[in-house]
Design a protein around this motif. Structure first.
Motif, PDB file in Angstrom:
ATOM      1  N   LEU A 165      -9.113  19.447 -70.766  1.00 18.18           N
ATOM      2  CA  LEU A 165     -10.231  19.583 -69.823  1.00 18.18           C
ATOM      3  C   LEU A 165      -9.907  18.902 -68.495  1.00 18.18           C
ATOM      4  O   LEU A 165     -10.226  19.430 -67.423  1.00 18.18           O
ATOM      5  N   SER A 166      -9.290  17.724 -68.567  1.00 26.08           N
ATOM      6  CA  SER A 166      -8.909  17.014 -67.341  1.00 26.08           C
ATOM      7  C   SER A 166      -7.838  17.782 -66.582  1.00 26.08           C
ATOM      8  O   SER A 166      -7.872  17.849 -65.352  1.00 26.08           O
ATOM      9  N   TYR A 167      -6.903  18.366 -67.325  1.00 27.52           N
ATOM     10  CA  TYR A 167      -5.862  19.166 -66.691  1.00 27.52           C
ATOM     11  C   TYR A 167      -6.480  20.335 -65.923  1.00 27.52           C
ATOM     12  O   TYR A 167      -6.114  20.598 -64.770  1.00 27.52           O
ATOM     13  N   ASP A 168      -7.436  21.015 -66.545  1.00 30.28           N
ATOM     14  CA  ASP A 168      -8.081  22.157 -65.894  1.00 30.28           C
ATOM     15  C   ASP A 168      -8.792  21.737 -64.607  1.00 30.28           C
ATOM     16  O   ASP A 168      -8.733  22.433 -63.588  1.00 30.28           O
ATOM     17  N   ILE A 169      -9.456  20.574 -64.665  1.00 33.02           N
ATOM     18  CA  ILE A 169     -10.188  20.088 -63.485  1.00 33.02           C
ATOM     19  C   ILE A 169      -9.220  19.704 -62.371  1.00 33.02           C
ATOM     20  O   ILE A 169      -9.390  20.092 -61.203  1.00 33.02           O
ATOM     21  N   LEU A 170      -8.194  18.935 -62.711  1.00 29.99           N
ATOM     22  CA  LEU A 170      -7.213  18.500 -61.713  1.00 29.99           C
ATOM     23  C   LEU A 170      -6.454  19.682 -61.122  1.00 29.99           C
ATOM     24  O   LEU A 170      -6.142  19.709 -59.925  1.00 29.99           O
ATOM     25  N   LYS A 171      -6.162  20.658 -61.963  1.00 32.98           N
ATOM     26  CA  LYS A 171      -5.472  21.844 -61.484  1.00 32.98           C
ATOM     27  C   LYS A 171      -6.367  22.658 -60.546  1.00 32.98           C
ATOM     28  O   LYS A 171      -5.905  23.186 -59.528  1.00 32.98           O
ATOM     29  N   TYR A 172      -7.641  22.737 -60.885  1.00 34.42           N
ATOM     30  CA  TYR A 172      -8.594  23.485 -60.057  1.00 34.42           C
ATOM     31  C   TYR A 172      -8.670  22.898 -58.652  1.00 34.42           C
ATOM     32  O   TYR A 172      -8.734  23.619 -57.658  1.00 34.42           O
ATOM     33  N   TYR A 173      -8.670  21.560 -58.582  1.00 28.33           N
ATOM     34  CA  TYR A 173      -8.759  20.888 -57.283  1.00 28.33           C
ATOM     35  C   TYR A 173      -7.389  20.626 -56.658  1.00 28.33           C
ATOM     36  O   TYR A 173      -7.294  19.904 -55.661  1.00 28.33           O
ATOM     37  N   ALA A 175      -4.860  18.766 -57.509  1.00 24.00           N
ATOM     38  CA  ALA A 175      -4.602  17.335 -57.369  1.00 24.00           C
ATOM     39  C   ALA A 175      -3.119  16.989 -57.471  1.00 24.00           C
ATOM     40  O   ALA A 175      -2.719  15.871 -57.118  1.00 24.00           O
ATOM     41  N   GLY A 176      -2.329  17.926 -57.946  1.00 26.54           N
ATOM     42  CA  GLY A 176      -0.907  17.672 -58.068  1.00 26.54           C
ATOM     43  C   GLY A 176      -0.202  18.854 -58.699  1.00 26.54           C
ATOM     44  O   GLY A 176      -0.833  19.850 -59.049  1.00 26.54           O
ATOM     45  N   SER A 177       1.105  18.726 -58.851  1.00 26.46           N
ATOM     46  CA  SER A 177       1.877  19.783 -59.493  1.00 26.46           C
ATOM     47  C   SER A 177       1.612  19.777 -60.997  1.00 26.46           C
ATOM     48  O   SER A 177       1.083  18.807 -61.546  1.00 26.46           O
ATOM     49  N   ASN A 178       2.004  20.848 -61.661  1.00 30.09           N
ATOM     50  CA  ASN A 178       1.850  20.918 -63.118  1.00 30.09           C
ATOM     51  C   ASN A 178       2.562  19.753 -63.798  1.00 30.09           C
ATOM     52  O   ASN A 178       2.028  19.137 -64.725  1.00 30.09           O
ATOM     53  N   GLU A 179       3.753  19.452 -63.322  1.00 31.79           N
ATOM     54  CA  GLU A 179       4.545  18.375 -63.912  1.00 31.79           C
ATOM     55  C   GLU A 179       3.859  17.024 -63.731  1.00 31.79           C
ATOM     56  O   GLU A 179       3.801  16.217 -64.661  1.00 31.79           O
ATOM     57  N   ASP A 180       3.323  16.773 -62.543  1.00 34.19           N
ATOM     58  CA  ASP A 180       2.649  15.496 -62.277  1.00 34.19           C
ATOM     59  C   ASP A 180       1.383  15.352 -63.119  1.00 34.19           C
ATOM     60  O   ASP A 180       1.113  14.275 -63.677  1.00 34.19           O
ATOM     61  N   ILE A 181       0.601  16.415 -63.205  1.00 37.07           N
ATOM     62  CA  ILE A 181      -0.648  16.361 -63.968  1.00 37.07           C
ATOM     63  C   ILE A 181      -0.358  16.178 -65.452  1.00 37.07           C
ATOM     64  O   ILE A 181      -1.019  15.382 -66.136  1.00 37.07           O
ATOM     65  N   ASN A 182       0.635  16.895 -65.965  1.00 32.53           N
ATOM     66  CA  ASN A 182       0.998  16.744 -67.375  1.00 32.53           C
ATOM     67  C   ASN A 182       1.460  15.319 -67.671  1.00 32.53           C
ATOM     68  O   ASN A 182       1.080  14.733 -68.693  1.00 32.53           O
ATOM     69  N   ALA A 183       2.280  14.760 -66.788  1.00 33.24           N
ATOM     70  CA  ALA A 183       2.762  13.393 -66.989  1.00 33.24           C
ATOM     71  C   ALA A 183       1.618  12.388 -66.966  1.00 33.24           C
ATOM     72  O   ALA A 183       1.556  11.463 -67.781  1.00 33.24           O
ATOM     73  N   LEU A 184       0.688  12.566 -66.017  1.00 35.47           N
ATOM     74  CA  LEU A 184      -0.461  11.672 -65.919  1.00 35.47           C
ATOM     75  C   LEU A 184      -1.321  11.736 -67.170  1.00 35.47           C
ATOM     76  O   LEU A 184      -1.653  10.700 -67.771  1.00 35.47           O
TER      77      LEU A 184
END
Length: 212
Positions: A165-173, A175-184
């Protein structure tokens, strides 16, 4: 408010909270996991298909643990159907064991980056450790400690929902690349919830001790 009224209010609040958690879990399962029940390369994609023998048990066991978990916190179930409570508990723990081992293998064979890999390894270890401690304490008839570790265990189980759910929200806005969001989220999805849960558990324990 009388003690009985306060008790009823707390029980009602607990039921509402667990219902909301369960519904969120169902939403996650329907939206993000059903495709993995279709054992085809198209459903799994090029990243997961070569590791389908680990992905499939990880997903199945994760779904079982996610949906069974909330029922383990039902006081009515423990009071009226203790045998069912215990059986569901073993189903939950076996699911965590299989899902956790499979999750660790998937993390170890990940090709994203080192941060992502070790975040998911930490998640798998935390999942196995918290659940193992819950089993250890109930086998030694330490009910209070068992309940606390089951709470911690389910918080880690719910990390899969928080991650997606957080990934979907961050991706929507963006907030970073796929790699950065996955790592976070490989770290943030379980470490922060577990930290806040621990603070709440210790606060409640201290508060109850002072009242006595």
């Amino acid at each position: 408010m009388s003690t009985s009224q306060s008790g009823r209010a707390k029980r009602a609040g607990s039921r509402i909270f667990l219902t909301v958690v369960f519904l969120i879990a169902v939403y996650f399962v329907v939206k993000h996991t059903l495709r993995y029940f279709n054992l085809t390369e198209e459903s799994y994609g090029p990243n997961f298909w070569p590791r389908v023998n680990w992905v499939f048990p990880h997903v199945i066991c994760g779904v079982v643990a996610l949906l069974v978990g909330p029922f383990q916190f039902s006081k009515n179930l423990r009071a009226k159907r203790l045998s069912l409570h215990r059986k569901l508990g073993y189903v939950y723990l076996i699911s965590v064991l299989i899902g956790g081992i499979a999750g660790y293998v998937l993390a170890a064979t990940s090709s994203v980056n080192l941060t992502y890999e070790w975040g998911l390894k930490g998640l798998s270890i935390a999942w196995l450790l918290t659940s193992g401690m819950a089993l250890f304490f109930i086998l030694n008839r330490k009910t209070t400690q068992h309940k606390e570790w089951m709470v911690r265990s389910y918080v880690v189980t719910f990390a899969f929902v928080i991650f997606r759910l957080s990934y979907d929200i961050l991706k929507y806005y963006e907030a970073g690349s796929n790699e950065d969001i996955n790592a976070l989220m490989s770290w943030a999805s379980w470490s922060f919830p577990l930290l806040f849960t621990e603070a709440i558990l210790q606060y409640r324990k201290t508060f109850k001790t002072k009242r006595k």
